[in-house]
Design a protein around this motif. Structure first.
Motif, mmCIF file in Angstrom:
data_model
loop_
_atom_site.group_PDB
_atom_site.id
_atom_site.type_symbol
_atom_site.label_atom_id
_atom_site.label_comp_id
_atom_site.label_asym_id
_atom_site.label_seq_id
_atom_site.Cartn_x
_atom_site.Cartn_y
_atom_site.Cartn_z
ATOM 1 N N UNK A 60 -4.618 46.708 -22.742
ATOM 2 C CA UNK A 60 -4.746 45.274 -22.496
ATOM 3 C C UNK A 60 -5.712 44.938 -21.387
ATOM 4 N N UNK A 61 -6.447 45.921 -20.916
ATOM 5 C CA UNK A 61 -7.306 45.733 -19.754
ATOM 6 C C UNK A 61 -8.638 45.058 -20.068
ATOM 7 N N UNK A 62 -9.271 44.468 -19.055
ATOM 8 C CA UNK A 62 -10.548 43.779 -19.258
ATOM 9 C C UNK A 62 -11.694 44.712 -19.620
ATOM 10 N N UNK A 63 -11.678 45.943 -19.104
ATOM 11 C CA UNK A 63 -12.751 46.881 -19.420
ATOM 12 C C UNK A 63 -12.773 47.253 -20.893
ATOM 13 N N UNK A 64 -11.617 47.554 -21.434
ATOM 14 C CA UNK A 64 -11.529 47.877 -22.859
ATOM 15 C C UNK A 64 -11.905 46.665 -23.700
ATOM 16 N N UNK A 65 -11.410 45.500 -23.310
ATOM 17 C CA UNK A 65 -11.706 44.284 -24.057
ATOM 18 C C UNK A 65 -13.207 44.001 -24.073
ATOM 19 N N UNK A 66 -13.867 44.224 -22.948
ATOM 20 C CA UNK A 66 -15.314 43.993 -22.875
ATOM 21 C C UNK A 66 -16.065 44.966 -23.783
ATOM 22 N N UNK A 67 -15.626 46.227 -23.811
ATOM 23 C CA UNK A 67 -16.280 47.226 -24.665
ATOM 24 C C UNK A 67 -16.128 46.864 -26.132
ATOM 25 N N UNK A 68 -14.936 46.407 -26.500
ATOM 26 C CA UNK A 68 -14.682 46.021 -27.891
ATOM 27 C C UNK A 68 -15.520 44.808 -28.272
ATOM 28 N N UNK A 69 -15.569 43.816 -27.407
ATOM 29 C CA UNK A 69 -16.329 42.599 -27.707
ATOM 30 C C UNK A 69 -17.819 42.891 -27.852
ATOM 31 N N UNK A 70 -18.335 43.769 -27.003
ATOM 32 C CA UNK A 70 -19.755 44.128 -27.094
ATOM 33 C C UNK A 70 -20.047 44.855 -28.399
ATOM 34 N N UNK A 71 -19.163 45.776 -28.778
ATOM 35 C CA UNK A 71 -19.356 46.510 -30.029
ATOM 36 C C UNK A 71 -19.291 45.570 -31.225
ATOM 37 N N UNK A 72 -18.349 44.648 -31.211
ATOM 38 C CA UNK A 72 -18.225 43.700 -32.325
ATOM 39 C C UNK A 72 -19.471 42.849 -32.481
ATOM 40 N N UNK A 73 -20.012 42.414 -31.354
ATOM 41 C CA UNK A 73 -21.200 41.562 -31.411
ATOM 42 C C UNK A 73 -22.380 42.300 -32.043
ATOM 43 N N UNK A 74 -22.589 43.557 -31.660
ATOM 44 C CA UNK A 74 -23.706 44.321 -32.208
ATOM 45 C C UNK A 74 -23.478 44.686 -33.669
ATOM 46 N N UNK A 75 -22.238 45.003 -34.027
ATOM 47 C CA UNK A 75 -21.935 45.315 -35.425
ATOM 48 C C UNK A 75 -22.140 44.098 -36.313
ATOM 49 N N UNK A 76 -21.787 42.927 -35.795
ATOM 50 C CA UNK A 76 -21.964 41.702 -36.572
ATOM 51 C C UNK A 76 -23.444 41.390 -36.763
ATOM 52 N N UNK A 77 -24.251 41.729 -35.763
ATOM 53 C CA UNK A 77 -25.672 41.403 -35.823
ATOM 54 C C UNK A 77 -26.443 42.327 -36.744
ATOM 55 N N UNK A 78 -26.243 43.650 -36.597
ATOM 56 C CA UNK A 78 -27.043 44.550 -37.431
ATOM 57 C C UNK A 78 -26.288 45.764 -37.959
ATOM 58 N N UNK A 79 -24.947 45.708 -37.919
ATOM 59 C CA UNK A 79 -24.172 46.772 -38.540
ATOM 60 C C UNK A 79 -24.139 48.074 -37.788
ATOM 61 N N UNK A 80 -24.569 48.082 -36.522
ATOM 62 C CA UNK A 80 -24.621 49.326 -35.760
ATOM 63 C C UNK A 80 -24.462 49.049 -34.272
ATOM 64 N N UNK A 81 -23.746 49.922 -33.573
ATOM 65 C CA UNK A 81 -23.674 49.847 -32.120
ATOM 66 C C UNK A 81 -23.557 51.264 -31.577
ATOM 67 N N UNK A 82 -24.064 51.486 -30.376
ATOM 68 C CA UNK A 82 -24.009 52.799 -29.744
ATOM 69 C C UNK A 82 -23.367 52.667 -28.377
ATOM 70 N N UNK A 83 -22.312 53.439 -28.134
ATOM 71 C CA UNK A 83 -21.645 53.472 -26.835
ATOM 72 C C UNK A 83 -22.214 54.677 -26.082
#
Length: 287
Positions: free
Chosen positions: A22-45
């Motif tokens: 439930x932490x902010x760090x995990x939430x931020x990582x998830x939100x960033x990944x979702x945004x990139x996946x929505x834009x072009x179907x790919x994200x790199x951590x």
């Protein structure tokens, strides 16, 4: 070893706090990944794996790489039989040379880092959240659920689509040169093949649709490979290119086709034959 403690030993938790659900760090990582996946179907951590484990990651891959099934063959981007009854101008009529190889899941030790990561429930929940899935299931295929892709110098993995909707991968050994991951974001969708665009890429006229991605060992890549045409360019130099492929799906029971399984691993198990008559698929796209 699974669960929080096992994940702490593998992942750079300071950078990616996966265990703090439930932490902010995990939430931020998830939100960033979702945004990139929505834009072009790919994200790199980037730098997902602890830096002190990168040598272990490489060595484990080098140890199992000799188990890879090698077979140079002529294929198409859909990995369907070349004699499939299709119009002459269909992009599946364009023949490609495939020269990469795969180590099947049953050849990867249970204690290997990639095996531990693939089966970890906390990691799986994180991946599901990034893909905005209520559920995530390991690919039921006993060979293709987790595998190591091996590309020898002079070889490549030509343009193709994935069978499973969501692919998670990680470079474990970088080649001397070449071996670049290229992809065409969302070139097709569940309802349309967009054959003209696919044909343009395969014939060298679709440069505007292609993106290149610089991957480093230990980076985690989340990718919608069923909808994005992709390839690994020819590897050059003396060293192989290794990448772990973690296959997940939003539905249980997905198993690869007999034809594709034989292409990739050189063998077929009873599970593949049994599933052929009642394949679990979520769309009617070519494979």
């Amino acid at each position: 070893m699974t669960g929080t403690r096992g994940l702490d030993e593998i992942v750079d938790i300071a950078r990616y706090p996966l265990t703090d659900l439930g932490g902010p760090g995990r939430r931020a990582a998830v939100e960033a990944a979702r945004a990139e996946l929505a834009e072009d179907g790919c994200t790199v951590l980037r730098e997902f794996i602890r830096p002190e484990l990168l040598d272990t990651l490489r060595v484990e891959g080098e140890r199992i790489a000799p188990h890879a099934h090698y077979k140079s063959e002529r294929v198409n981007a859909y990995n369907i039989p070349l004699d499939t009854d299709l119009p002459d101008d269909h992009p599946a009529r364009i023949v490609l040379d495939r020269g990469n190889a795969f180590v099947a899941r049953d050849r990867i030790p249970a204690e290997a880092l990639i095996q531990r990561l693939y089966t970890d429930p906390v990691f799986q929940r994180f991946v599901a959240d990034c893909f905005e899935l209520d559920e995530l299931h390991e690919f039921a295929d006993p060979l293709a659920g987790l595998c190591l892709n091996v590309v020898e110098p002079g070889m490549s993995h030509p343009w193709h689509f994935d069978t499973n909707e969501f692919t998670v991968s990680m470079l474990t050994r970088r080649p001397d040169t070449g071996g670049v991951f290229e992809y065409c974001p969302n070139i097709r969708d569940p309802h349309a093949e967009h054959l003209d665009d696919v044909r343009a890429v395969l014939t060298g006229d679709g440069g505007r649709l292609i993106r290149a991605l610089a991957l480093r060992p230990g980076d985690l890549q989340l990718f919608k490979g069923r909808f994005s045409l992709h390839r690994v360019t020819e590897v050059a130099g003396a060293g192989q290119r290794h990448s772990a492929i973690f296959a997940y799906t939003d539905r249980p029971g997905v198993i690869g086709t007999v034809e594709r399984t034989r292409q990739l691993f050189g063998r077929v198990l009873p599970d593949h034959v049994a599933a052929a008559a009642d394949a679990v698929r979520g769309d009617r796209l070519l494979d």
